[in-house]
Design a protein around this motif. Structure first.
Motif, short mmCIF file in Angstrom:
data_model
loop_
_atom_site.label_atom_id
_atom_site.label_comp_id
_atom_site.label_asym_id
_atom_site.label_seq_id
_atom_site.Cartn_x
_atom_site.Cartn_y
_atom_site.Cartn_z
N GLU A 221 36.49 -30.29 64.01
CA GLU A 221 35.75 -29.27 64.73
C GLU A 221 34.32 -29.69 65.11
OE1 GLU A 221 37.20 -26.84 66.01
OE2 GLU A 221 35.39 -25.95 66.87
N PRO A 222 33.53 -30.22 64.17
CA PRO A 222 32.15 -30.57 64.56
C PRO A 222 32.10 -31.55 65.73
CG PRO A 222 32.41 -30.73 62.19
CD PRO A 222 33.77 -30.50 62.76
N LEU A 223 32.97 -32.55 65.71
CA LEU A 223 32.97 -33.53 66.79
C LEU A 223 33.35 -32.86 68.11
CD1 LEU A 223 32.82 -36.43 67.83
CD2 LEU A 223 35.18 -36.75 67.12
N LEU A 224 34.38 -32.02 68.07
CA LEU A 224 34.82 -31.34 69.29
C LEU A 224 33.72 -30.44 69.83
CD1 LEU A 224 38.49 -30.49 68.27
CD2 LEU A 224 37.76 -32.09 70.03
N LYS A 225 32.98 -29.81 68.90
CA LYS A 225 31.92 -28.89 69.32
C LYS A 225 30.79 -29.66 70.00
CE LYS A 225 29.13 -25.58 67.12
NZ LYS A 225 28.66 -25.16 65.80
N VAL A 226 30.47 -30.82 69.46
CA VAL A 226 29.41 -31.63 70.05
C VAL A 226 29.79 -32.02 71.48
CG1 VAL A 226 28.44 -33.96 69.99
CG2 VAL A 226 28.40 -32.54 67.94
N MET A 227 31.09 -32.34 71.67
CA MET A 227 31.51 -32.86 72.96
C MET A 227 31.69 -31.76 74.00
SD MET A 227 34.36 -35.56 71.59
CE MET A 227 35.52 -34.36 72.09
N GLU A 228 32.00 -30.52 73.51
CA GLU A 228 32.50 -29.47 74.38
C GLU A 228 31.73 -29.29 75.70
OE1 GLU A 228 35.29 -28.19 74.21
OE2 GLU A 228 35.00 -26.83 75.90
N PRO A 229 30.40 -29.01 75.65
CA PRO A 229 29.70 -28.75 76.93
C PRO A 229 29.74 -29.97 77.85
CG PRO A 229 28.33 -28.19 75.05
CD PRO A 229 29.49 -28.94 74.50
N SER A 230 29.61 -31.15 77.29
CA SER A 230 29.60 -32.35 78.12
C SER A 230 30.94 -32.57 78.78
CB SER A 230 29.23 -33.57 77.29
OG SER A 230 27.95 -33.42 76.75
N ARG B 165 21.62 -33.88 63.55
CA ARG B 165 21.16 -32.58 63.08
C ARG B 165 20.52 -31.79 64.22
NH1 ARG B 165 16.64 -33.50 59.31
NH2 ARG B 165 15.57 -33.54 61.30
N ASP B 166 19.69 -32.46 65.00
CA ASP B 166 18.95 -31.74 66.03
C ASP B 166 19.62 -31.80 67.39
OD1 ASP B 166 17.13 -31.21 64.08
OD2 ASP B 166 15.93 -32.98 64.50
N PHE B 167 20.88 -32.20 67.41
CA PHE B 167 21.59 -32.25 68.69
C PHE B 167 21.98 -30.83 69.08
CE2 PHE B 167 25.23 -32.86 71.46
CZ PHE B 167 24.79 -33.91 72.26
N ASP B 168 21.63 -30.46 70.30
CA ASP B 168 21.94 -29.11 70.78
C ASP B 168 23.35 -29.10 71.36
OD1 ASP B 168 22.16 -26.69 71.92
OD2 ASP B 168 20.33 -26.82 73.16
N THR B 169 24.26 -28.36 70.68
CA THR B 169 25.66 -28.40 71.11
C THR B 169 25.95 -27.37 72.19
OG1 THR B 169 26.24 -26.89 69.33
CG2 THR B 169 26.50 -29.23 68.88
N HIS B 170 24.90 -26.75 72.75
CA HIS B 170 25.16 -25.73 73.76
C HIS B 170 24.88 -26.22 75.17
CE1 HIS B 170 25.66 -22.94 70.52
NE2 HIS B 170 24.51 -23.34 70.01
#
Lengths: 481, 504
Positions: B480-489, B51-56
């Motif tokens: 989508e949520p998984l891809l969004k979490v991974m995107e910046p990394s 929940r509190d993971f910053d995806t940016h």
């Protein structure tokens, strides 16, 4: 210059040896007058004596600065303090584990304890040696006490044979040591290690190399490095297990000190020469120790070859030839002693009257018969294999670091490959204890509550030091620098 | 609580494991419930993590740092980014089916069984969240001990051979990785993974370090030709062991490539990416054929795992070929995206398939395909699940298996047509061996009287298979949520991998 007005205060640093000498006399007299009527009382007294000795060491021998006493023959420094404290503790634990073993074989005699204490005195003399004479005194006092201990069970032919081998080969090693020392003395004109360090600064001098060769051979003999290791498996296997437990632990501390004081201090100027001699020895020791251990069916013999393999790692610390390498070797030695105490302790406790639990198959299904013993042994085996979270991992890591810092790429690769080979036979012990069913009706294991508690603490120490190794690592580095 | 969330995730299962061990075999009922409660709490702890993971941001989050060994500048340092966070959650999730699956089945030393798995869970989360290389290695190796015991104690007839092989193979790989880590420590002065990533290294140094990492991670993935421990270990491991092995432990190899190899030795990776891609394609195709001829269900799924993990390594190392072909780094992360999704998805699917085999094995005590046939007649609900997971394994659109494979194949098209053509062969092979397995086991007439006596799955089994089926479908239709979490990394990783570290 040595201080001619040596007062009581300056002697205080030598309290461990003085106290131990007195304790030996007391224990001897006690045995003569009381021992015959109360078997076992001498052992209890000895344990008390060791604990008091450790306490006295903490109070008096914890010197901040190196103190040289007795005309330069003796040195008390932080390293000696750490080693002596470890010596007291490891001998106390070894004697504690062996008590019921000795009793079951009718060799619970006071002389055993007297010999153990005089061996410890030899260890201390060696640890604090600052002259060639003191070194030799320590080596002989330790060796002679230990020869007698190996032959202590006079009913046993195997033990007598082991003692004989040990004595003959040990005498050769002592001869080598003396001969090497005489050459060094002839070249420098001094017995004092500090003096030798000042006099011998130029490497590649033919005379020095000759003397050095004999000294390196003697050190290799004492440590059990290949190809001077022949005595070690036979003695470990032939000696009563309680004696194997003894000679597999505290004397290693002494021989580490021997190598450090002689090579890394006295002969520091020629370190290029002796590291070149130690390198092939270390590699051979690693390879032969690990490879031959795989073929053993006797656990004591297997652990003997495992000792040899571990000596290879300790030598690698010396090969690095830096204070960091010596600190790594010191850490490795202390860890090895801790683990060897536990693993030989397990063999002692698994044995009964008329039954030596020294074959590998005697450990089949140990988990069912004695979960504590099996768990302790498994932890110790994983530790020696160098698997975290146990302390053996840090010992190996320390050696690897020291080797990298001195750019020994191939030694790192060999040592890494050999630790995988080593893992195989340590895993085999775990496999026997946990995966196999007990094949026949083996006798129950030994040990009073106190002894089992000590063994449990021993194994727990291997885990706790493995998770939080920082204080001990820092201590080992501090006492070397 | 956020300050110590990762520590809790690591040490709570370990503490619970030790507690179960201390409760002993006599209090196994309490021990079992404690194990279940601990694994559920661990999953619940993942809720604030997600929940509190910053995806940016690509930076490490939920970081903790405490002095561990000041002399070596080694810290107890934890943190997760978009690459490790999904794997932490996967670990917490997959431990629960393992605990439940062993509920009535494990009757030999059950307390130790639960303890071993809980301790494993903590150690595995430690591997994924360590940001200090020494701490990483500490967890990485420590994990071998419980797995060694799990296979050796609760495994099948050849368990001793399998477990010693497993241990020595992985130990061999890791020891050389340790040597490489120490080498970099001597150069960098500390053990932080981030400082290794920014440490300049010559090409020769990078090649050696790459080789050491390859040995460690290739054994873990496992890649052809160091894969032979896996089928042995799987066949002999108990169901729970197989699930953890396939779902989590194999991911550590893939994670290692992404966290260590690509960012630390990018130039060596660029030079040797052809080798990695070739090995991956061999795993995908050759191992696919090997899977086709297996007679043992577990062995078949084990080989299928190797083939699917080939996609992970393929996706991870496609980045250089894409940059070479297209000339830009934009879109080069697609292979890595695919690799990550594939890891999570394979964790769910292979875990579920091993659980399915476990369900059959508990009833028939055989894993031979020839002993089955027509299971659908007696176990219709189970057959439904098994078919679903099998289809997911073949990469059916709508399931998670599709997303990962699709992304990797798409990325390999960008790199080279031939990579894509060869990688796509797996879709045929995968469908071949998986569907043929289902046909022989599930469908057809009832093969023998043992199959005729089968009972369908009970509530316990339905629960775990149902949850996994939901996860597989959810990830398949909405990745989508998984891809969004991974995107910046992943973006950050691409820039690290594309950069050069050779000192000028």
């Amino acid at each position: 210059m040595p201080d001619p007005m040596m007062n009581l205060h300056s002697i205080a640093a030598a309290i461990p040896e003085i106290y131990l000498t007195a304790a030996i006399c007391v224990v001897l007299l006690f045995e003569a007058f009381v021992g015959a009527r109360r078997p076992g009382a001498t052992g209890t007294l000895t344990l008390f004596a060791l604990v008091i000795g450790a306490a006295l060491t903490v109070v008096f021998a914890d010197v901040a600065q190196p103190t040289v006493l007795f005309d330069g023959a003796y040195i008390a420094d932080p390293l000696a303090y750490l080693l002596k404290l470890s010596g007291f503790l490891s001998v106390a634990v070894a004697l504690l584990y062996s008590r019921s073993y000795l009793h079951n074989r009718d060799i619970l005699k006071g002389e055993y304890y007297v010999l153990a204490l005089s061996a410890l005195l030899g260890i201390f003399v060696l640890i604090s040696a600052n002259s060639l004479l003191t070194v030799y005194l320590g080596v002989e006092l330790l060796a002679l006490s230990v020869y007698a201990m190996v032959a202590f069970d006079r009913e046993s032919g195997v033990a007598a044979e082991a003692a004989m081998k040990y004595f003959v080969l040990g005498a050769i090693a002592s001869g080598m040591l003396l001969y090497g020392m005489s050459i060094i003395y002839g070249l420098t004109g001094t017995l004092d290690l500090d003096g030798i360090a000042v006099a011998l600064v130029a490497p590649h001098d033919l005379g020095v190399i000759l003397g050095l060769t004999f000294i390196v051979v003697a050190v290799a003999f004492k440590l059990g490095a290949v190809p001077f290791h022949m005595w070690l498996p036979d003695v470990y296997e032939g000696a009563p297990t309680s004696v194997t437990l003894f000679i597999g632990t505290a004397p290693k501390i002494a021989y580490f000190a021997l190598a450090l004081r002689l090579l890394a201090h006295g002969l520091a100027g020629t370190s290029i020469d002796w590291t070149a001699m130690l390198t092939p020895l270390a590699v051979l020791t690693l390879v032969v120790g690990n490879a031959v251990a795989i073929a053993q069916s006797n656990l004591k013999r297997m652990l003997a070859y495992s000792t040899i393999a571990n000596v290879g790692f300790i030598l690698l610390g010396f090969v690095a030839g830096t204070p960091d390498g010596y600190a790594a070797a010191l850490f490795y030695t202390l860890m090895y002693v801790l683990v060897a105490l536990g693993s030989f302790g397990v063999i002692v406790l698994a044995s009964r009257k008329g039954f030596e639990a020294d074959r590998l198959e005697d450990y089949k299904g140990l988990y069912r018969r004695d979960p504590l013993l099996a768990l302790a042994m498994a932890m110790l085996m994983f530790s020696t294999a160098g698997v975290p979270p146990f302390v053996g991992f840090w010992a190996k890591l320390r050696i690897f670091q020291a080797l990298w810092e001195t750019h020994h790429l191939w030694l790192v690769v060999i040592a890494a490959a050999m630790s995988v080979v080593g893992a195989f036979y340590y895993l085999r012990v775990v496999k026997l204890m946990y995966f196999d069913e007990p094949s026949e009706t083996l006798p129950a294991t030994e040990g009073t509550f106190g002894v089992r508690l000590a063994l449990g603490l021993n194994a727990a120490a291997v885990l706790v030091l493995g998770i939080l190794p920082a204080p001990l690592l820092a201590l080992c580095s501090r006492v070397i620098h | 609580m956020h300050d110590h969330l990762l520590s809790l995730l690591i040490w709570l299962p370990i503490a619970a494991g030790i507690a179960v061990l201390l409760l002993g075999e006599r209090n196994i009922v309490a021990g079992r419930w404690l194990a279940l409660a601990a694994s559920l709490v661990a999953l619940a702890l993942c809720v604030p993590l997600m929940r509190d993971f910053d995806t940016h941001t690509a930076a490490m989050q939920f970081i903790e740092k405490a002095a561990w060994i000041p002399r070596f500048q080694a810290y107890y340092a934890l943190g997760v980014d978009g690459i490790s966070m999904p794997l932490v959650v996967l670990t917490a999730l997959m431990t629960i089916p393992v605990v439940i699956a062993g509920w009535q089945v494990i009757d030999k030393r059950p307390a130790q069984y639960y303890a071993a798995f809980l301790i494993m869970e903590g150690l595995m989360i430690g591997v994924f969240s360590a940001t200090d290389a020494l701490l990483f290695y500490f967890f990485w190796e420590a994990m071998l001990i419980p797995m060694f015991l799990i296979i050796g104690i609760w495994g099948g007839p050849r368990r001793v051979y399998a477990t010693i092989k497993f241990f020595l193979y992985t130990f061999l790989g890791s020891v050389f990785m340790l040597a490489a880590l120490i080498y970099m420590y001597v150069k960098a002065g500390n053990y932080s993974i981030a400082s290794f990533q920014s440490l300049p290294l010559t090409l020769t140094e990078q090649r050696w370090i790459f080789a050491a990492f390859l040995l460690a991670f290739a054994v873990k993935v496992p890649m052809w030709p160091v894969h032979t421990w896996l089928p042995d270990a799987h066949v002999e491991a108990p169901t729970g062991g197989s699930v953890i092995l396939a779902a989590i432990m194999l991911k550590m190899g893939g994670y290692g490539f992404l966290r260590f190899s690509l960012p630390i030795v990018p130039d060596a990776c660029r030079e040797l990416d052809g080798l990695m891609i070739t090995l991956s394609l061999i795993a995908v195709i050759y191992i696919g054929f090997v899977a086709l001829v297996q007679q043992d269900m577990k062995k078949l799924i084990a080989y299928s795992s190797i083939a699917h993990m080939g996609f992970v390594t393929l996706g991870a190392f496609l980045v250089y070929a894409i940059v070479r072909t297209t000339g830009i780094t934009t879109g080069a992360g697609m292979g890595m995206d695919g690799a990550m999704v594939q890891m999570v998805s394979h964790g769910l699917i292979s875990g579920a398939l091993f659980l399915c085999v476990g369900v059959l094995y508990d009833r028939m005590h055989s894993r031979q395909i020839a002993d089955y046939g027509g299971v659908v007649n007696t176990m219709p609900v189970f057959a439904g699940f098994m078919v679903l997971f099998a289809l997911a394994n073949t990469g059916l659109p709508g399931t998670s298996g599709f997303v990962g494979e699709f992304l990797v194949i798409l990325a390999s098209f960008k790199a080279s047509f031939w990579y894509a053509a060869l990688a796509a062969v797996t879709l045929i092979l995968g469908a071949g061996y998986t569907l043929w397995l289902v046909k022989r086991v599930v469908f057809g007439p009832i093969a023998n009287e043992h199959v005729a006596e089968l009972h369908d799955i009970n509530g316990r089994e339905f629960l775990i298979l149902g949850v996994l089926a939901l996860a597989v479908l959810l990830l398949g239709v909405w990745p989508e949520p998984l891809l969004k979490v991974m995107e910046p990394s992943i973006q950050h990783l691409v820039s690290q991998a594309a950069a050069t570290k050779i000192p000028v």
